[in-house]
Write a protein that holds these residues in place. Structure first.
Motif, PDB file in Angstrom:
ATOM      1  N   ASP A 105       2.660   2.687   2.267  1.00 17.95           N
ATOM      2  CA  ASP A 105       2.211   3.457   3.431  1.00 17.95           C
ATOM      3  C   ASP A 105       3.281   4.490   3.809  1.00 17.95           C
ATOM      4  O   ASP A 105       4.446   4.155   4.039  1.00 17.95           O
ATOM      5  CB  ASP A 105       1.964   2.500   4.605  1.00 17.95           C
ATOM      6  N   HIS A 110       7.221  -1.753  -2.828  1.00 20.03           N
ATOM      7  CA  HIS A 110       5.942  -1.065  -2.619  1.00 20.03           C
ATOM      8  C   HIS A 110       4.920  -1.521  -3.672  1.00 20.03           C
ATOM      9  O   HIS A 110       4.242  -0.691  -4.305  1.00 20.03           O
ATOM     10  CB  HIS A 110       6.143   0.452  -2.674  1.00 20.03           C
ATOM     11  N   ARG A 167       2.177  -5.120  -4.754  1.00 20.91           N
ATOM     12  CA  ARG A 167       1.622  -6.402  -4.294  1.00 20.91           C
ATOM     13  C   ARG A 167       2.436  -7.572  -4.830  1.00 20.91           C
ATOM     14  O   ARG A 167       2.584  -8.595  -4.161  1.00 20.91           O
ATOM     15  CB  ARG A 167       0.160  -6.536  -4.751  1.00 20.91           C
ATOM     16  N   HIS A 209       0.818  -1.216   0.000  1.00 22.91           N
ATOM     17  CA  HIS A 209       0.000   0.000   0.000  1.00 22.91           C
ATOM     18  C   HIS A 209       0.855   1.272   0.000  1.00 22.91           C
ATOM     19  O   HIS A 209       0.303   2.381   0.043  1.00 22.91           O
ATOM     20  CB  HIS A 209      -0.938   0.007   1.208  1.00 22.91           C
TER      21      HIS A 209
END
Length: 358
Positions: free
Chosen positions: A19, A124, A126, A17
């Motif tokens: 983050d 960063h 998936r 995600h």
């Protein structure tokens, strides 16, 4: 060539995600004084050379490098390895690892193999990109979750930096540099040198308040360790440039606690083994490591660049960049109402020593 036969397994940190709290936590962990680097690659760049410059910048070195072919990434990575071993750096966290091209990943893994550092790659996305997956297939790695490895920003500990926030730019006058320029014709010899204590040599006095400032300036002035180490050695030995050039790689202890300089004609001090103060050791270690990484160091001059950079600055120019110089002659008094002029250039005395024997 130095290598670490069994470097620690790579940590692949998955942050799908992207983050911002994880990125801030990784950046807050950056603390070279404690052996930890966080590399945030320059946006829009993926090449091996760009990544090497990012590593050097994280180490506090000025980039881009001077003296090498513009697209040659090998010297930059060798300098990364030398400084990593010398400081020493033990942990490196690389953000945006999914954006790197295969050459950059290969050089990063080679840095790990040379130094044995613990490498964490933050992805960063998936899914792990193909280039990164191929690079990891050639080595040991394990998966880690960003939530576990990179705590939220409020729980991350920000490091205390060792360097002053606004370092002083005042000139530091060092009597040891008075004899840096010299016409002595000194060469290496095969002696059994006494220690400085045995010869009764008193090292030049460097005020305690100036030592950390000198080290800080040398650290930031150049990425070429032989220049920083040569100037640091002149500061704590008062050796001339010809005498500094007598040192071979084998004259430096691997832990950089001692260094032998030669003076067979006893033009200045005679051959002797000098203790190296703690503030100067990282520069000497980096120089030794760079030689061990790149050359057969037997008989090689210590304060030379094994990577063969062209058009590097003179040692006196590096000293002036660091605002280090010998004591200067008094400036003439300025007449009243006279126009203010620029400061006079630094005077570097050119000395010749009287040859004598013990």
């Amino acid at each position: 060539m130095l290598t670490c036969p069994h470097p620690p397994a790579i940590t692949l940190v998955m942050d799908p995600h992207d983050d911002v709290t994880h990125t801030r936590a990784a950046l807050a962990a950056h603390d070279p004084a404690k052996g930890r680097l966080t590399i945030h690659p320059t946006p829009g760049t993926r090449s091996a050379l760009a990544l090497a410059h990012d590593v050097l910048a994280a180490l506090g070195k000025p980039v881009p490098l001077t003296g090498y072919r513009p697209l040659d990434h090998r010297p930059a990575w060798m300098l990364c390895a030398a400084w990593t071993l010398a400081l020493p750096i033990t942990h490196v966290t690389l953000l945006r690892a999914h954006l790197l091209d295969p050459d950059a990943l290969d050089d990063l893994l080679a840095l790990r193999a040379r130094t044995g550092l613990r490498l964490a790659l933050v992805c960063h996305q998936r899914k792990v990109p193909a280039a990164l997956e191929r690079a990891l297939d050639r080595t040991d790695y394990y998966l880690a979750d960003a939530e576990a490895l990179l705590p939220a920003e409020e729980t991350a500990t920000r490091p205390e930096t060792g360097a002053p926030g606004k370092p002083s730019r005042r000139w530091i006058a060092l009597p040891a540099l008075t004899t840096l320029r010299s016409l002595d014709d000194t060469d290496h010899c095969t002696c059994q040198p006494p220690t400085a204590d045995e010869r009764g040599f008193t090292p030049p006095s460097v005020p305690a308040a100036d030592r950390s400032l000198i080290a800080y300036r040398l650290q930031a002035a150049t990425a070429h360790p032989h220049l920083a180490a040569q100037l640091a050695t002149a500061c704590h030995t008062a050796a001339s440039m010809p005498q500094l050039l007598t040192a071979r790689v084998t004259d430096a202890a691997l832990d950089a606690r001692t260094l032998t300089l030669h003076d067979p004609a006893n033009a200045r001090q005679g051959c002797m083994t000098h203790p190296v103060p703690s503030w100067a050791r990282p520069f000497l270690r980096a120089t030794v490591f760079l030689h061990l990484l790149t050359t057969d160091s037997k008989g090689v001059r210590l304060f030379t660049d094994p990577l063969r950079a062209a058009q590097l600055p003179r040692l006196t120019d590096v000293a002036e960049q660091c605002k280090l110089r010998p004591p200067q002659p008094p400036r003439p008094k300025r007449r009243k109402n006279a126009r203010r002029t620029s400061p006079p250039p630094t005077v570097w005395p050119l000395s010749t020593a009287h040859h004598h024997t013990l």
